[in-house]
Design an enzyme around this catalytic site. Sequence first.
Site, short mmCIF file in Angstrom:
data_model
loop_
_atom_site.label_atom_id
_atom_site.label_comp_id
_atom_site.label_asym_id
_atom_site.label_seq_id
_atom_site.Cartn_x
_atom_site.Cartn_y
_atom_site.Cartn_z
N GLU A 68 -44.61 -16.29 17.66
CA GLU A 68 -45.02 -16.88 16.37
C GLU A 68 -44.62 -16.02 15.19
O GLU A 68 -44.19 -16.54 14.16
CB GLU A 68 -46.54 -17.12 16.36
CG GLU A 68 -47.00 -18.36 17.12
CD GLU A 68 -47.06 -18.15 18.63
OE1 GLU A 68 -46.80 -17.02 19.10
OE2 GLU A 68 -47.36 -19.12 19.35
N HIS A 135 -59.11 -22.31 20.86
CA HIS A 135 -58.28 -23.52 20.76
C HIS A 135 -58.94 -24.57 19.87
O HIS A 135 -58.59 -25.73 19.94
CB HIS A 135 -58.06 -24.14 22.15
CG HIS A 135 -56.92 -23.56 22.89
ND1 HIS A 135 -56.98 -22.35 23.53
CD2 HIS A 135 -55.66 -24.02 23.10
CE1 HIS A 135 -55.83 -22.09 24.12
NE2 HIS A 135 -55.00 -23.08 23.86
#
Lengths: 332, 337
Positions: A68, A135
């Site tokens: 990322e 999440h």
Amino acid sequence: MPTNKEQVAEEVTYLDAISQALAAEMERDESVFLMGEDVGQFGGAFKISKGFMERFGARRVVDTPIAENGFTGMAAGAAICGLRPVVEFQFADFISQAFDPIINVMARHHYRTGVPVPVTLRCPFGGRLRAGPTHSQSIESYFAHVPGLKIVAPATVEDAAGLLISSIRDNNPVLFLESKYLYRRLKVPAPLSLEPTPLGVAKVAREGTDVTLVSYSVGVQQGLEAAEVLAREGISVEVIDCRTLVPLDIDTIVKSVKKTSRAVVLHEAARRLGYGAEIASEIGEACFWFLDAPVTRIAALNTPIPTSPPLEDAVLPQTEEVIETLRKVARS
Amino acid sequence: MATTRKKTTGKSKSPAGGVTADRELCLKMFRTMALQRAVEDRMVTMYRQGEMLGSVYTGHWHEAIAVGTAAAIRQGDFLCPLHRDVGAHLWRGMPPWQIMASFLGKATGPTGGRDGTLHYGRPDLNIYNPCSHVPDNVPVATGGAFAFKYRGEDGLALCYFGDGATGNGGYHEAMNIAAVMSLPCIFICENNQFAYSTPLRLTTHADFYKKAAGYGMPGVKVDGTDAVAVYEATAEAARRARAGEGPTLIECVTMRMHGHAEHDPASYVPREMLAEWAKRDPVELFAARLQKLGHATEAEIAAIRENVRQEALAARKKALGDPMPVATNIEEGVYAD
Ligand SMILES: Cc1ncc(C[n+]2csc(CCOP(=O)(O)OP(=O)(O)O)c2C)c(N)n1
């Protein structure tokens, strides 16, 4: 007679809207491309880019390593050099790995150099999917503090498309928060208009006179449900959908609160320094002499978001709590 | 692949017989290296005189790296320099006074005072303006390389980083991505033995150039005090990049001859080490080479030195006289239109 299958295809989900808008922008502008983990041949973890590889090829649908920081920095460089990257984070939670290129490169570059950095950072965010503490996060507050970023959070199918189109065309880094809870739950009849919805313009999602509920993303849907229930009790709720958090259309919010004299702010992010604190504070400054009740926040508890249903439900705002709070504020 | 690529702007020379066969190129490189030295020496004095806003970072013994690399690529290539690379800015056409203006917070600095010290660039010269975070220009450079490839152009990106910056995760991610995507990118590792006070042995357990193999890209090690060696290695990396053969890592070995910045007396650096490296001044070495090649006489070298000294003095005068910014529009430009 249409078959069952065709009838299904005549509905457009929130997820379809994002997919269609993205594809349309890629058709329209050669400099737009999609990058992220598993976005190519696999079509993305949530299948936003299903079929894109066949349509646009590997040059414009770019599978990346799990990196990322690296690929977000790369998107910054590509944007500085004239492209318009759309970066998909597999889950919004993973954007923590990319803080640095977003904050120190993207958000400051135009101010320092006059060179725009048009990157759209697509983030499937939020809870209610029993996905647990890493999440399910709402990430808007981390970034709302940083000058130079825009933050967009659509609550409807139409806006998911229209706001994504505007985000991609915008010349700034835009954090585009996609409610993964709404992805397949929210549907409208096809076809969907693929017109841009301007950034920085809130919407009155439901008119009312007794209390204003200000929210964004999934909270707007929850607010509309609550308003429907309360209408049967004779309480009239005005629901404001912020649509974009940065820039925030405070005028539309203030106009509504001056009318109703009562304001409740709702979001799924944790309460402490959630974006609602900012909205409540702006309302307090602008509407002090108009208020009949304290500006009230409904938010998640200040805890991580647990996985198991009874636990997650206890942490995130539930419609019942929204109804009760609105009722209380409306009657105060 | 190479044949289908559109040519980017600018020329880079790959003289037959190597860079040393091209007198004009050699003299321009020498002048730029000498100018870097003169500008930085002047800025050190300005720091001591209390004229600068903050500290001054210098690239003593990095001149051959900054100039040798910049000279071996084209003006249209995407250049991502850092704090030791004044010579790369100068090669691209950044005037010395503007570099000083950045350290002085002047309105005429490249960012008009919005950023300062070494954080400057010139978009019009295809020089990226780096942020403080030293490893961050590596991923950004891969993005520039990606953009060239995406558009089917034969441009490349070249970025610099110190030995210290290679400890960062973003650096590794970018190296890996560049290799996986076969991006036209040149990675210049400026191994100057120290990262602030941290010696090499606390930064790495392996040679930097050897790590390239771990990403599946060529890694070469060159003498960072030898402008010719740096140029030739960069020219080869550029050839590979333009031909679609992917990235290259070049480790340029040199020494940081001043403190991390001028506020730092660098007492942690062994004096013998400095004495040893003092014998390998890249500007002196290149001057001697030019004379040996018959490209310049001692008198001509001396004339260039005097010329750049005067240029640095004039730069100081202009930069000091330039206006400070006014805070009337500070809220403009946070966002692009
Ligand atoms: C991410 C980050 N951490 C810390 C710093 C502070 N800092 C600036 S330069 C520097 C040392 C860099 O060493 P190296 O990369 O070897 O380059 P050199 O200065 O030796 O040329 C440090 C620690 C920084 N700029 N960025």
